[in-house]
Design a protein around this motif. Sequence first.
Motif, short mmCIF file in Angstrom:
data_model
loop_
_atom_site.label_atom_id
_atom_site.label_comp_id
_atom_site.label_asym_id
_atom_site.label_seq_id
_atom_site.Cartn_x
_atom_site.Cartn_y
_atom_site.Cartn_z
N ARG A 67 40.88 45.56 -27.92
CA ARG A 67 39.74 45.81 -28.44
C ARG A 67 38.57 45.30 -27.48
N VAL A 68 37.63 46.26 -26.70
CA VAL A 68 36.63 46.07 -26.05
C VAL A 68 35.47 46.67 -26.31
N PRO A 69 34.30 46.43 -25.99
CA PRO A 69 33.21 47.39 -26.24
C PRO A 69 33.39 48.66 -25.52
N THR A 70 32.93 49.68 -26.45
CA THR A 70 32.94 50.81 -25.82
C THR A 70 31.88 52.02 -26.01
N ALA A 71 30.88 51.33 -26.20
CA ALA A 71 29.67 52.18 -26.47
C ALA A 71 28.78 52.06 -24.90
N ARG A 72 27.97 53.19 -24.64
CA ARG A 72 27.51 53.15 -23.26
C ARG A 72 26.55 51.89 -23.09
N GLY A 73 26.70 51.12 -21.86
CA GLY A 73 25.76 50.08 -21.66
C GLY A 73 26.25 48.69 -22.37
N GLU A 74 27.16 48.66 -22.94
CA GLU A 74 27.78 47.52 -23.64
C GLU A 74 28.69 46.46 -22.84
N ILE A 75 29.13 47.23 -21.67
CA ILE A 75 29.67 46.25 -20.53
C ILE A 75 28.85 46.20 -19.38
N GLY A 76 28.45 45.16 -18.89
CA GLY A 76 27.91 44.89 -17.68
C GLY A 76 28.59 44.14 -16.72
N THR A 77 28.42 44.57 -15.33
CA THR A 77 29.16 44.15 -14.24
C THR A 77 28.46 43.61 -13.22
N LEU A 78 29.16 42.67 -12.56
CA LEU A 78 28.70 42.08 -11.42
C LEU A 78 30.03 42.02 -10.32
N ARG A 100 19.33 50.47 -16.34
CA ARG A 100 19.07 51.33 -17.63
C ARG A 100 19.67 52.54 -17.65
N THR A 101 20.23 53.20 -16.56
CA THR A 101 20.89 54.44 -16.48
C THR A 101 21.71 54.59 -17.55
N PRO A 102 22.75 53.80 -18.07
CA PRO A 102 23.50 53.93 -19.22
C PRO A 102 22.97 54.40 -20.37
N ARG A 103 21.89 53.67 -20.75
CA ARG A 103 21.02 53.85 -21.97
C ARG A 103 20.11 54.86 -22.07
N GLU A 154 21.59 45.83 -21.41
CA GLU A 154 21.86 45.18 -22.68
C GLU A 154 23.17 44.99 -23.02
N PRO A 155 24.12 44.52 -22.26
CA PRO A 155 25.60 44.42 -22.48
C PRO A 155 25.78 43.40 -23.53
N ARG A 156 26.90 43.57 -24.34
CA ARG A 156 27.44 42.46 -25.15
C ARG A 156 28.35 41.69 -24.32
N LEU A 157 28.99 42.42 -23.29
CA LEU A 157 29.78 41.52 -22.40
C LEU A 157 29.54 41.78 -20.83
N LEU A 158 29.90 40.59 -20.32
CA LEU A 158 29.52 40.86 -18.67
C LEU A 158 30.78 40.31 -18.06
N ARG A 185 21.83 33.29 -25.44
CA ARG A 185 21.58 34.74 -26.22
C ARG A 185 22.64 35.34 -27.00
N GLY A 186 23.66 35.00 -26.68
CA GLY A 186 25.02 35.50 -27.39
C GLY A 186 25.87 36.47 -26.50
N VAL A 187 25.43 36.56 -25.30
CA VAL A 187 26.42 37.46 -24.38
C VAL A 187 27.47 36.75 -24.19
N ALA A 188 28.72 37.54 -24.21
CA ALA A 188 30.06 37.19 -24.02
C ALA A 188 30.19 37.42 -22.29
N LEU A 189 30.73 36.39 -21.73
CA LEU A 189 30.95 36.45 -20.02
C LEU A 189 32.73 36.11 -19.94
N LEU A 190 33.12 37.04 -19.00
CA LEU A 190 34.54 36.79 -18.41
C LEU A 190 34.26 36.59 -16.93
N ILE A 191 34.42 35.67 -16.36
CA ILE A 191 34.35 35.30 -14.84
C ILE A 191 35.34 35.01 -14.09
N THR A 192 35.56 35.64 -12.99
CA THR A 192 36.66 35.53 -12.13
C THR A 192 36.36 34.28 -11.05
N THR A 193 36.94 33.56 -10.75
CA THR A 193 36.71 32.26 -9.80
C THR A 193 38.01 31.61 -9.19
#
Length: 278
Positions: A67-78, A100-103, A154-158, A185-193
């Motif tokens: 279960r991961v976010p699936t709506a457009r723009g809900e996942i941001g990546t760096l 803003r393109t996905p939104r 405006e991602p829920r997950l980064l 702000r409530g953003v969830a983050l998954l960080i490889t390091t």
Amino acid sequence: MSGSGSSAVVEIEGASFGYGGAPVLRGVSFSVREGEAVALIGPNGAGKSTVLAGILGLAQHEARVFRVPTARGEIGTLPQSSEIDPAFPVTLEQVVAMGRTPRLGLRWPGGRDRRIVADALAAVGLAEHRRTRFGDLSGGQRQRGLLARALASEPRLLLLDEPFNGLDQGSRDALIETIRRLKERGVALLITTHDLELARAVCERTLLVNREQIAFDETGCVLTLEQVEAAFASHVMEIDGHTLATTEHHAAEHAGHHDDPGPGHPLADDGPERVAAR
């Protein structure tokens, strides 16, 4: 917002990830909650970037729960490296507006979109540089600018792939502070390091992997000498003052296997091998 009592944005159980053929990584179970940062730690070739690719739909996966976010723009990546040529004549504000393109869909950007871009720049501490050409920024500023681009959707997950590679101490401190504000702000983050010090500073929980899951729990419980040594079984490293010189049998065992995408891929796990700890 603390992640401890928040709902899960990502929930994955019993997952395997790969690109066809034998899985790169097996037996993965973890979650990421609202307002929480989870560190994803392992040596080069462990499968860290493959997990990110799987969440983005760029790698195959099999799982009991996925279960991961699936709506457009809900996942941001760096990603580890920027695809933007520093010589390209584009301002920081224009780069961030790309987020803003996905939104947008088929509509033109409006006032709300411009406000969101401004807020994203403020969130990473670069509002005063919005008119600066992207290539004229320092490396750390460009990294934070790309993070602002991810925030503009405006991602829920980064998903942050080795975000601290190559940063000086000032840029590193600024990025750590940005991550803390995002969690508030409530953003969830998954960080490889590879940086254990970073994980201890900003990540509530840690997922430790090397072709399979070694541990997932609160960061202080996971980053023990025994468990980190198990994950980095074919590497020489220093953990909590101990120098570990380990055998190469684990690396040889996986010789010929392909893990993460090759160099140049936006999720390539080809950064320098660095494990830092107090």
